[in-house]
Design a protein around this motif. Structure first.
Motif, PDB file in Angstrom:
ATOM      1  N   GLU A 297     -72.162  50.524 -92.614  1.00 43.77           N
ATOM      2  CA  GLU A 297     -73.011  51.264 -91.673  1.00 43.77           C
ATOM      3  C   GLU A 297     -74.429  50.702 -91.635  1.00 43.77           C
ATOM      4  O   GLU A 297     -75.014  50.537 -90.564  1.00 43.77           O
ATOM      5  CB  GLU A 297     -73.044  52.760 -92.034  1.00 43.77           C
ATOM      6  CG  GLU A 297     -71.796  53.504 -91.611  1.00 43.77           C
ATOM      7  CD  GLU A 297     -71.573  53.453 -90.111  1.00 43.77           C
ATOM      8  OE1 GLU A 297     -72.508  53.766 -89.349  1.00 43.77           O
ATOM      9  OE2 GLU A 297     -70.464  53.065 -89.695  1.00 43.77           O
ATOM     10  N   LEU A 298     -74.986  50.429 -92.803  1.00 44.50           N
ATOM     11  CA  LEU A 298     -76.338  49.876 -92.865  1.00 44.50           C
ATOM     12  C   LEU A 298     -76.404  48.519 -92.167  1.00 44.50           C
ATOM     13  O   LEU A 298     -77.346  48.235 -91.423  1.00 44.50           O
ATOM     14  CB  LEU A 298     -76.802  49.741 -94.320  1.00 44.50           C
ATOM     15  CG  LEU A 298     -77.087  51.050 -95.052  1.00 44.50           C
ATOM     16  CD1 LEU A 298     -77.274  50.792 -96.550  1.00 44.50           C
ATOM     17  CD2 LEU A 298     -78.318  51.740 -94.461  1.00 44.50           C
ATOM     18  N   VAL A 299     -75.398  47.697 -92.401  1.00 44.68           N
ATOM     19  CA  VAL A 299     -75.363  46.377 -91.763  1.00 44.68           C
ATOM     20  C   VAL A 299     -75.199  46.526 -90.253  1.00 44.68           C
ATOM     21  O   VAL A 299     -75.868  45.847 -89.470  1.00 44.68           O
ATOM     22  CB  VAL A 299     -74.252  45.498 -92.387  1.00 44.68           C
ATOM     23  CG1 VAL A 299     -74.048  44.218 -91.591  1.00 44.68           C
ATOM     24  CG2 VAL A 299     -74.591  45.177 -93.843  1.00 44.68           C
ATOM     25  N   ARG A 300     -74.329  47.454 -89.833  1.00 42.66           N
ATOM     26  CA  ARG A 300     -74.142  47.710 -88.395  1.00 42.66           C
ATOM     27  C   ARG A 300     -75.441  48.157 -87.741  1.00 42.66           C
ATOM     28  O   ARG A 300     -75.807  47.700 -86.661  1.00 42.66           O
ATOM     29  CB  ARG A 300     -73.060  48.776 -88.195  1.00 42.66           C
ATOM     30  CG  ARG A 300     -71.905  48.282 -87.347  1.00 42.66           C
ATOM     31  CD  ARG A 300     -70.848  49.355 -87.113  1.00 42.66           C
ATOM     32  NE  ARG A 300     -69.647  48.970 -87.847  1.00 42.66           N
ATOM     33  CZ  ARG A 300     -69.070  49.672 -88.796  1.00 42.66           C
ATOM     34  NH1 ARG A 300     -69.526  50.841 -89.143  1.00 42.66           N
ATOM     35  NH2 ARG A 300     -68.003  49.222 -89.389  1.00 42.66           N
ATOM     36  N   GLN A 301     -76.145  49.075 -88.394  1.00 48.86           N
ATOM     37  CA  GLN A 301     -77.423  49.571 -87.866  1.00 48.86           C
ATOM     38  C   GLN A 301     -78.442  48.446 -87.728  1.00 48.86           C
ATOM     39  O   GLN A 301     -79.306  48.488 -86.858  1.00 48.86           O
ATOM     40  CB  GLN A 301     -77.981  50.686 -88.757  1.00 48.86           C
ATOM     41  CG  GLN A 301     -77.197  51.974 -88.678  1.00 48.86           C
ATOM     42  CD  GLN A 301     -77.578  52.965 -89.778  1.00 48.86           C
ATOM     43  OE1 GLN A 301     -78.583  52.789 -90.463  1.00 48.86           O
ATOM     44  NE2 GLN A 301     -76.766  54.002 -89.946  1.00 48.86           N
ATOM     45  N   ALA A 302     -78.335  47.438 -88.578  1.00 51.86           N
ATOM     46  CA  ALA A 302     -79.244  46.288 -88.520  1.00 51.86           C
ATOM     47  C   ALA A 302     -78.783  45.254 -87.493  1.00 51.86           C
ATOM     48  O   ALA A 302     -79.465  44.257 -87.269  1.00 51.86           O
ATOM     49  CB  ALA A 302     -79.362  45.643 -89.898  1.00 51.86           C
ATOM     50  N   GLY A 303     -77.610  45.499 -86.891  1.00 55.93           N
ATOM     51  CA  GLY A 303     -77.105  44.579 -85.867  1.00 55.93           C
ATOM     52  C   GLY A 303     -76.129  43.547 -86.377  1.00 55.93           C
ATOM     53  O   GLY A 303     -75.904  42.526 -85.725  1.00 55.93           O
ATOM     54  N   GLY A 304     -75.507  43.803 -87.535  1.00 52.66           N
ATOM     55  CA  GLY A 304     -74.577  42.841 -88.108  1.00 52.66           C
ATOM     56  C   GLY A 304     -73.227  43.457 -88.422  1.00 52.66           C
ATOM     57  O   GLY A 304     -72.957  44.610 -88.087  1.00 52.66           O
ATOM     58  N   GLU A 305     -72.410  42.671 -89.089  1.00 56.41           N
ATOM     59  CA  GLU A 305     -71.050  43.095 -89.423  1.00 56.41           C
ATOM     60  C   GLU A 305     -70.571  42.334 -90.653  1.00 56.41           C
ATOM     61  O   GLU A 305     -70.868  41.141 -90.798  1.00 56.41           O
ATOM     62  CB  GLU A 305     -70.130  42.795 -88.247  1.00 56.41           C
ATOM     63  CG  GLU A 305     -68.680  43.084 -88.514  1.00 56.41           C
ATOM     64  CD  GLU A 305     -67.760  42.544 -87.427  1.00 56.41           C
ATOM     65  OE1 GLU A 305     -66.571  42.864 -87.500  1.00 56.41           O
ATOM     66  OE2 GLU A 305     -68.217  41.808 -86.547  1.00 56.41           O
ATOM     67  N   ILE A 306     -69.842  43.015 -91.508  1.00 54.04           N
ATOM     68  CA  ILE A 306     -69.179  42.367 -92.637  1.00 54.04           C
ATOM     69  C   ILE A 306     -67.720  42.196 -92.246  1.00 54.04           C
ATOM     70  O   ILE A 306     -67.023  43.173 -91.972  1.00 54.04           O
ATOM     71  CB  ILE A 306     -69.332  43.202 -93.916  1.00 54.04           C
ATOM     72  CG1 ILE A 306     -70.819  43.288 -94.293  1.00 54.04           C
ATOM     73  CG2 ILE A 306     -68.517  42.596 -95.052  1.00 54.04           C
ATOM     74  CD1 ILE A 306     -71.124  44.290 -95.365  1.00 54.04           C
ATOM     75  N   ALA A 307     -67.264  40.960 -92.217  1.00 54.57           N
ATOM     76  CA  ALA A 307     -65.913  40.662 -91.730  1.00 54.57           C
ATOM     77  C   ALA A 307     -64.831  41.149 -92.684  1.00 54.57           C
ATOM     78  O   ALA A 307     -63.776  41.602 -92.244  1.00 54.57           O
ATOM     79  CB  ALA A 307     -65.767  39.162 -91.482  1.00 54.57           C
ATOM     80  N   HIS A 308     -65.086  41.063 -93.985  1.00 52.67           N
ATOM     81  CA  HIS A 308     -64.066  41.476 -94.954  1.00 52.67           C
ATOM     82  C   HIS A 308     -64.733  41.723 -96.307  1.00 52.67           C
ATOM     83  O   HIS A 308     -65.652  40.997 -96.683  1.00 52.67           O
ATOM     84  CB  HIS A 308     -62.981  40.404 -95.107  1.00 52.67           C
ATOM     85  CG  HIS A 308     -61.828  40.845 -95.955  1.00 52.67           C
ATOM     86  ND1 HIS A 308     -60.904  41.764 -95.528  1.00 52.67           N
ATOM     87  CD2 HIS A 308     -61.477  40.517 -97.215  1.00 52.67           C
ATOM     88  CE1 HIS A 308     -60.018  41.973 -96.493  1.00 52.67           C
ATOM     89  NE2 HIS A 308     -60.345  41.223 -97.527  1.00 52.67           N
ATOM     90  N   ILE A 309     -64.250  42.740 -97.015  1.00 50.04           N
ATOM     91  CA  ILE A 309     -64.679  42.992 -98.394  1.00 50.04           C
ATOM     92  C   ILE A 309     -63.445  42.918 -99.286  1.00 50.04           C
ATOM     93  O   ILE A 309     -62.504  43.695 -99.118  1.00 50.04           O
ATOM     94  CB  ILE A 309     -65.355  44.371 -98.560  1.00 50.04           C
ATOM     95  CG1 ILE A 309     -66.592  44.478 -97.670  1.00 50.04           C
ATOM     96  CG2 ILE A 309     -65.715  44.606-100.036  1.00 50.04           C
ATOM     97  CD1 ILE A 309     -67.265  45.846 -97.684  1.00 50.04           C
ATOM     98  N   ALA A 310     -63.449  41.954-100.200  1.00 50.04           N
ATOM     99  CA  ALA A 310     -62.371  41.823-101.183  1.00 50.04           C
ATOM    100  C   ALA A 310     -62.944  42.253-102.534  1.00 50.04           C
ATOM    101  O   ALA A 310     -64.031  41.821-102.917  1.00 50.04           O
ATOM    102  CB  ALA A 310     -61.890  40.379-101.254  1.00 50.04           C
TER     103      ALA A 310
END
Length: 190
Positions: free
Chosen positions: A78-91
């Motif tokens: 959510e924090l990354v989205r609010q900043a205008g980004g995206e995390i593609a995958h979390i392993a």
């Protein structure tokens, strides 16, 4: 399909958020570095894919549950989205050091999960950013370029100096991202 050379793989604790010798066990203890969140979004805007590979042995040790970990990762996304980004995958590796798994860094299982999740043939040329030697060691057999950040346990790792001959060292994730995007701009201009 993302190109592996446009992929940055991040360790979590100590790179994206404050680390703790007592483990990050709750949402209250999950304290992302604002500059790291902005740096992830900046990478995304420049066309880079960002994934996370994190050891979470606190689950095996009974310090927190997988659902609590998912809550932390939901907040992070959510924090990354609010900043205008995206995390593609979390392993993540939920195992303890003696569980005999293939995913606990410095083993390559988490990076293999990322490779498969992003449908890549290879991770060669990707960047592996961490604050400990085991992070960098996990990326090495996969052909990742190693980056040590001084946040989290990074200063301790740098002081030991072992196994860092190939690693680039930066004060934090934001400093690495600034360098990377500037270097990429220079390459495009050449």
């Amino acid at each position: 399909m993302p190109q592996p050379s446009k992929l940055v793989i991040l360790d979590r604790d100590g790179v994206i958020n404050q680390d703790s010798d007592d483990y990050v066990k709750s949402l209250d203890e999950f304290l992302p570095y604002p500059a790291a969140i902005s740096a992830i979004a900046r990478l995304n805007r420049a066309g880079w894919t960002v994934a996370i590979a994190t050891n979470q042995s606190g689950i095996a040790r009974g310090y927190y549950s997988e659902s609590m970990l998912e809550s932390m990762h939901h907040r992070l996304r959510e924090l990354v989205r609010q900043a205008g980004g995206e995390i593609a995958h979390i392993a993540y590796c939920p195992h303890g050091p003696d569980d005999g798994c293939d995913c606990r860094k410095p083993l390559t299982g988490l990076l293999e999960q990322i490779r498969q999740a992003l449908d890549l043939e290879t991770l060669a040329g990707s960047w592996m950013v961490g604050d400990s030697l085991r992070d960098l060691q996990a990326g090495e057999p996969m052909g990742c370029r190693p980056v040590l950040v001084r946040t989290g346990k990074g200063r301790r790792t740098e002081a030991k100096g072992e196994g860092l001959a190939r690693a680039m060292v930066f004060d934090d994730l934001a400093a690495f991202v600034a360098w990377l995007l500037e270097a990429e701009g220079r390459d495009a201009a050449d």
